[in-house]
Write a protein that holds these residues in place. Structure first.
Motif, mmCIF file in Angstrom:
data_model
loop_
_atom_site.group_PDB
_atom_site.id
_atom_site.type_symbol
_atom_site.label_atom_id
_atom_site.label_comp_id
_atom_site.label_asym_id
_atom_site.label_seq_id
_atom_site.Cartn_x
_atom_site.Cartn_y
_atom_site.Cartn_z
ATOM 1 N N THR A 16 0.814 -1.215 0.000
ATOM 2 C CA THR A 16 0.000 0.000 0.000
ATOM 3 C C THR A 16 0.849 1.267 0.000
ATOM 4 N N LEU A 17 1.852 1.318 0.880
ATOM 5 C CA LEU A 17 2.609 2.547 1.112
ATOM 6 C C LEU A 17 3.983 2.563 0.466
ATOM 7 N N SER A 20 7.990 3.258 3.895
ATOM 8 C CA SER A 20 7.462 4.317 4.751
ATOM 9 C C SER A 20 7.740 3.983 6.211
ATOM 10 N N CYS A 119 0.192 14.853 2.944
ATOM 11 C CA CYS A 119 0.548 14.253 1.663
ATOM 12 C C CYS A 119 -0.329 13.039 1.374
ATOM 13 N N LYS A 121 0.034 9.972 1.156
ATOM 14 C CA LYS A 121 0.097 8.719 1.908
ATOM 15 C C LYS A 121 -0.995 8.640 2.971
ATOM 16 N N LEU A 124 -3.796 6.809 1.569
ATOM 17 C CA LEU A 124 -3.596 5.364 1.514
ATOM 18 C C LEU A 124 -3.845 4.704 2.864
ATOM 19 N N GLY A 222 -0.703 12.529 -5.117
ATOM 20 C CA GLY A 222 0.331 11.619 -5.599
ATOM 21 C C GLY A 222 0.463 11.634 -7.102
#
Length: 223
Positions: A16-17, A20, A119, A121, A124, A222
């Motif tokens: 997913t990320l 990170s 941001c 993320k 997500l 993104g």
């Protein structure tokens, strides 16, 4: 005085990320805080996270109640440190924390440098397509610190305001940067706030130089 919960995280890889360190874990007991952040805390994308001006991320714990009310189907998700913060408190918010504030925490001194810039993320981890934009628009962003004196810190040590060095609250800084139309006077006012991070100084200077506000979409979506 405000007693923090403290979190740190390692860089992990997920589908997913990607890479990170947003998934942080609670820390009990003392640990070292240096100019680059908490001992053992990591940042995957150092261009946008970490460094001397962004050594710590602080997010108000009471904002999680706001998010639970906004998204009641995700009640269990919205608990600290979902947003990757290092520090969570009750009582400190964007309204009463100011750019340049110098605070004592344990053996250290820390200074507020800028709001957090949400941001993609966050989209997500919440599985909400435009969550970062929602956070930016409502101003519940949190803020970042530089460390001006290193030492030991812990959740048992209160955070205390020592000096206020500007008249620009974090809430105002968010509004100037993200909510207002182009306003050179306000950009210069923000740049004049003692302690403002180099990256936010540059952002404001570029706006004045080019006469326009940068596109937020890449950061927020993104793309």
């Amino acid at each position: 005085m405000y007693y923090p919960q403290v979190y740190r995280g390692k860089i992990l890889s997920s589908e997913t990320l990607g890479y990170s360190a947003i998934n942080k874990l609670v820390v009990n007991g003392s640990l070292q805080l240096t100019s680059l952040g908490l001992e053992g805390d990591e940042q995957a994308e150092v261009r946008f996270h970490g460094g001397s001006d962004r050594a710590l991320c602080h997010y108000p714990r009471e904002h999680y109640l706001f998010w639970k009310r906004q998204f009641p189907e995700l009640m269990e998700l919205f608990v600290s440190p979902l947003f990757g913060e290092n520090i969570s408190t009750e009582g400190m918010t964007e309204d009463n924390v100011y750019i340049g504030d110098i605070l004592q925490w344990g053996e250290t001194l820390i200074q507020v440098t800028q709001p957090r810039s949400p941001c993609f993320k966050l989209n997500l981890i919440t599985n909400i397509r435009d969550f970062a934009a929602i956070m930016q628009n409502n101003g519940h962003c949190g803020w970042l610190y530089r460390v001006i004196s290193s030492g030991l810190v812990s959740a048992g040590e209160p955070i205390k305001l020592l000096s206020r060095n500007s008249d620009v609250s974090v809430k105002e800084a968010i509004s100037i940067a993200f909510h207002y139309p182009f306003d050179e006077e306000q950009y210069r006012r923000l740049m004049g706030a003692a302690g403002l991070s180099a990256s936010w100084n540059l952002m404001m200077q570029k706006r004045i130089l080019h006469g326009k506000i940068e596109d937020f979409n890449r950061r927020l979506l993104g793309n």
